[in-house]
Design an enzyme around this catalytic site. Structure first.
Site, PDB file in Angstrom:
ATOM      1  N   SER A 101      -1.860   7.684  -7.796  1.00  0.00           N
ATOM      2  CA  SER A 101      -2.008   7.659  -6.345  1.00  0.00           C
ATOM      3  C   SER A 101      -1.362   8.926  -5.811  1.00  0.00           C
ATOM      4  CB  SER A 101      -1.274   6.434  -5.782  1.00  0.00           C
ATOM      5  OG  SER A 101      -1.141   6.516  -4.385  1.00  0.00           O
ATOM      6  N   TYR A 114       6.178   0.581  -5.262  1.00  0.00           N
ATOM      7  CA  TYR A 114       4.857   1.153  -5.519  1.00  0.00           C
ATOM      8  C   TYR A 114       4.940   2.647  -5.807  1.00  0.00           C
ATOM      9  CZ  TYR A 114      -0.032   2.380  -5.110  1.00  0.00           C
ATOM     10  OH  TYR A 114      -1.298   2.874  -5.376  1.00  0.00           O
TER      11      TYR A 114
END
Length: 197
Positions: A101, A114
């Site tokens: 990401s 995350y």
């Protein structure tokens, strides 16, 4: 996939072979590879795309939630890559694609679990690349920015859908593109952003 009902429906829709498993469970991962190799006889590509997220302030974080994110995003990726690499090293070729990401590129508020897990995946990707290149195994990292999927909903985050945001097929297109290059070369890492979200 972990959700048997969704897995069965999706596999039927796509005409693919479903495997009910959790990447964070070592026995499930080992069974997955046994099943894949028994059914198809070989493996060329692993796309590590399993992911989860919990977004909270550091002071509000629960250890169980934190560990669950790392179990899927880090441990699960390692277990899947380990088994693929064992196969690829023997056959002297293969491809591992880790979907990280843009969260792997910078920190943000509420991103402890995350973002931290995506930084870890980025670091592991570099280690695996250094280990596996001599065996003709290519290791890629793809960093999507916001993609319209159910990730936001399952993570408890709001997401506004509009036509200019990235879709899963945009990321699939980029994965396909990097894999199509002749095996003598590879793109180590790429980030994918929407032009004007």
């Amino acid at each position: 996939g972990r959700d048997q009902k969704r897995l069965t429906e999706t596999a039927r829709e796509l005409g693919v072979h479903p495997i009910h498993a959790d990447v964070a469970v070592e026995a499930d991962v080992e069974r997955t590879y046994r099943e894949v190799l028994a059914k198809f006889g070989d493996l060329d590509i692993l796309v590590n795309n399993a992911g989860s997220g919990v977004f909270k302030n550091l002071v509000d974080f629960d250890l169980k939630e934190f560990e669950a994110v790392f179990a899927t995003n880090v441990t699960g990726a390692m277990l899947m890559a380990r088994e693929a690499a064992r196969h690829f090293v023997k056959r002297k070729r293969g491809n591992i694609v880790n979907i990280a990401s843009t969260a792997a590129l910078r920190g943000a508020p509420n991103g402890t679990a995350y973002y931290g897990s995506k930084f870890a995946l980025r670091g592991m990707t570099e280690c695996w690349r250094a280990e596996l290149r001599k065996h003709n195994v290519r290791v890629f990292l793809v960093n999507p920015s916001e993609v319209v999927t159910n990730f936001y909903q399952t993570s408890g985050l709001p997401q506004k859908d509009n036509a200019s945001k990235l879709r899963a097929e945009d990321i699939a297109f980029m994965v396909k593109a990097v894999l199509e290059m002749d095996d003598r070369g590879f793109t180590p890492e790429l980030s994918v952003f929407a032009t004007n979200p």
